[in-house]
Design a protein around this motif. Structure first.
Motif, short mmCIF file in Angstrom:
data_model
loop_
_atom_site.label_atom_id
_atom_site.label_comp_id
_atom_site.label_asym_id
_atom_site.label_seq_id
_atom_site.Cartn_x
_atom_site.Cartn_y
_atom_site.Cartn_z
N PRO A 59 -25.17 -28.89 12.74
CA PRO A 59 -26.13 -27.82 12.49
C PRO A 59 -25.51 -26.61 11.77
O PRO A 59 -26.12 -25.56 11.72
CB PRO A 59 -26.57 -27.42 13.90
N ILE A 60 -24.31 -26.77 11.19
CA ILE A 60 -23.61 -25.64 10.58
C ILE A 60 -23.45 -25.85 9.08
O ILE A 60 -23.07 -26.92 8.63
CB ILE A 60 -22.20 -25.47 11.20
N ALA A 61 -23.71 -24.79 8.34
CA ALA A 61 -23.37 -24.75 6.92
C ALA A 61 -22.25 -23.73 6.76
O ALA A 61 -22.18 -22.75 7.51
CB ALA A 61 -24.58 -24.36 6.09
N ASP A 62 -21.39 -23.96 5.80
CA ASP A 62 -20.27 -23.06 5.57
C ASP A 62 -20.18 -22.77 4.08
O ASP A 62 -20.10 -23.70 3.27
CB ASP A 62 -18.97 -23.70 6.05
N ILE A 63 -20.21 -21.50 3.73
CA ILE A 63 -20.02 -21.12 2.34
C ILE A 63 -18.54 -21.27 2.05
O ILE A 63 -17.71 -20.56 2.61
CB ILE A 63 -20.55 -19.70 2.07
N GLN A 64 -18.23 -22.21 1.19
CA GLN A 64 -16.85 -22.54 0.86
C GLN A 64 -16.24 -21.55 -0.11
O GLN A 64 -15.07 -21.22 -0.01
CB GLN A 64 -16.77 -23.94 0.25
N THR A 65 -17.06 -21.09 -1.07
CA THR A 65 -16.58 -20.17 -2.10
C THR A 65 -17.76 -19.50 -2.76
O THR A 65 -18.85 -20.08 -2.83
CB THR A 65 -15.71 -20.90 -3.15
N ILE A 66 -17.55 -18.29 -3.21
CA ILE A 66 -18.54 -17.59 -4.04
C ILE A 66 -17.76 -16.54 -4.82
O ILE A 66 -16.94 -15.81 -4.25
CB ILE A 66 -19.68 -16.98 -3.20
N ALA A 67 -17.98 -16.52 -6.13
CA ALA A 67 -17.22 -15.60 -6.98
C ALA A 67 -18.01 -15.25 -8.23
O ALA A 67 -18.75 -16.09 -8.76
CB ALA A 67 -15.89 -16.24 -7.38
N VAL A 68 -17.85 -14.02 -8.67
CA VAL A 68 -18.45 -13.54 -9.91
C VAL A 68 -17.36 -12.77 -10.65
O VAL A 68 -16.64 -11.97 -10.05
CB VAL A 68 -19.67 -12.62 -9.63
N VAL A 69 -17.25 -13.00 -11.95
CA VAL A 69 -16.24 -12.28 -12.72
C VAL A 69 -16.56 -10.79 -12.71
O VAL A 69 -17.73 -10.39 -12.71
CB VAL A 69 -16.11 -12.82 -14.17
#
Length: 185
Positions: A59-69
């Protein structure tokens, strides 16, 4: 994100996270697991300007990465990417979405708080340079209520498997904006 995007994404990864950059192979390994992963890119006329990824094992989601220049920060790209990841977590049946954020990154922390994430833990010296990681959680049961109060300044368009994000001009922070997929679920 498509396999052809990986070299450009990895180049950004090394530029944006020189100490903690993922190895190139990690992106390949993530993309070959569509049953539990979703990866996106944000494109501008001059190429990929952001990317993000989610892993979901109910039941878990995990944001692995998020990036914006940095040149594209403040244009709603991070908001659009995060909106899509939250919607994907919901589609996949997650009850909670977790993420780690550097303790010295207040801009990212503020974005997550706007979306209803709350800090639940600290991992001391988590990053290679000794900076702590704040563990944050979003409980999805009330995410639509929180999410509908956020003004979206971007529209996400599907473009041959990519996420293309275009900025819409709005008058102030209270004008009407185009609904995102998450608003419609």
């Amino acid at each position: 994100m498509l396999p052809d995007d990986i070299p450009a994404v990895h180049e950004l990864e090394v530029r944006l996270f020189p100490v903690d950059a993922w190895p190139l192979q990690m992106f390949w390994d993530e993309l070959v697991q569509p049953e539990t992963r979703r990866y996106l890119v944000a494109e501008a006329p001059d190429g990929i300007v952001g990317y993000a990824g989610l892993m979901c094992v109910e039941p878990i989601a995990d944001i692995q990465t998020i990036a914006v220049v940095p040149e594209y920060e403040g244009r709603g790209i991070g908001t659009a990417l995060l909106t899509d990841l939250i919607a994907e977590g919901r589609r996949r049946g997650a009850a909670d979405i977790l993420l780690e954020v550097r303790a010295d990154n207040p801009r990212a922390q503020q974005l997550y708080v706007r979306f209803g994430f709350e800090q639940i833990h600290v991992r001391k010296r988590y990053y290679r340079d000794g900076v702590d990681a704040l563990i944050m959680r979003l409980q999805l049961e009330d995410v639509l209520t929180v999410h509908q109060d956020i003004v979206h300044e971007e529209t996400v368009h599907q473009n041959s498997g990519h996420q293309e994000i275009t900025h819409e001009e709005t008058a102030g922070r209270t004008g009407a904006t185009a609904p995102t997929e998450a608003d419609q679920t």
